[in-house]
Design a protein around this motif. Structure first.
Motif, PDB file in Angstrom:
ATOM      1  N   ILE A  96       0.837  -1.207   0.000  1.00 29.93           N
ATOM      2  CA  ILE A  96       0.000   0.000   0.000  1.00 29.93           C
ATOM      3  C   ILE A  96       0.868   1.252   0.000  1.00 29.93           C
ATOM      4  CG2 ILE A  96      -1.656   1.330   1.368  1.00 29.93           C
ATOM      5  CD1 ILE A  96      -2.885  -1.372   2.210  1.00 29.93           C
ATOM      6  N   ALA A  97       1.913   1.263   0.816  1.00 29.90           N
ATOM      7  CA  ALA A  97       2.817   2.414   0.856  1.00 29.90           C
ATOM      8  C   ALA A  97       3.524   2.599  -0.482  1.00 29.90           C
ATOM      9  CB  ALA A  97       3.840   2.233   1.973  1.00 29.90           C
ATOM     10  N   LEU A 124       2.370   1.696  -3.470  1.00 30.94           N
ATOM     11  CA  LEU A 124       1.396   2.194  -4.443  1.00 30.94           C
ATOM     12  C   LEU A 124       1.105   3.686  -4.223  1.00 30.94           C
ATOM     13  CD1 LEU A 124      -1.118  -0.784  -4.602  1.00 30.94           C
ATOM     14  CD2 LEU A 124       0.535  -0.073  -6.341  1.00 30.94           C
ATOM     15  N   LEU A 125       0.988   4.092  -2.967  1.00 28.72           N
ATOM     16  CA  LEU A 125       0.786   5.519  -2.683  1.00 28.72           C
ATOM     17  C   LEU A 125       1.993   6.352  -3.119  1.00 28.72           C
ATOM     18  CD1 LEU A 125      -0.969   5.452   0.797  1.00 28.72           C
ATOM     19  CD2 LEU A 125      -1.937   6.163  -1.379  1.00 28.72           C
ATOM     20  N   GLY A 126       3.174   5.817  -2.894  1.00 33.85           N
ATOM     21  CA  GLY A 126       4.385   6.515  -3.324  1.00 33.85           C
ATOM     22  C   GLY A 126       4.456   6.673  -4.831  1.00 33.85           C
ATOM     23  N   ALA A 155       1.894   6.695  -6.860  1.00 33.73           N
ATOM     24  CA  ALA A 155       0.846   7.644  -7.256  1.00 33.73           C
ATOM     25  C   ALA A 155       1.292   9.083  -7.013  1.00 33.73           C
ATOM     26  CB  ALA A 155      -0.444   7.350  -6.497  1.00 33.73           C
ATOM     27  N   LEU A 156       1.958   9.346  -5.901  1.00 32.07           N
ATOM     28  CA  LEU A 156       2.450  10.698  -5.620  1.00 32.07           C
ATOM     29  C   LEU A 156       3.514  11.131  -6.617  1.00 32.07           C
ATOM     30  CD1 LEU A 156       2.622  10.686  -1.730  1.00 32.07           C
ATOM     31  CD2 LEU A 156       1.111  12.030  -3.171  1.00 32.07           C
TER      32      LEU A 156
END
Length: 63
Positions: free
Chosen positions: A8-9, A11-13, A15-16
């Protein structure tokens, strides 16, 4: 169970970073056009204007 938060971290990274690169590309496109009076040339330029606050409502009254 410990790999799920890492995924999850990650994927968020990603995306950012993708959003950041998109804004940078949009800023670069707007800078090359040398005109903020016209409509944005694409989605990245439109996003860059909205993120940076450089957009005009109801047209421009000065020349």
């Amino acid at each position: 169970m410990t790999t799920i938060p890492l995924i999850i971290a990650g994927l968020l990274g990603v995306a950012l970073v993708a959003g950041y690169v998109t804004v940078l590309v949009g800023i670069r496109r707007e800078d090359k056009r040398l005109s903020l009076r016209q409509a944005p040339a694409g989605a990245s330029a439109s996003l860059a204007r909205k993120v940076t606050g450089c957009y005009v409502r109801n047209g421009v009254s000065w020349t």
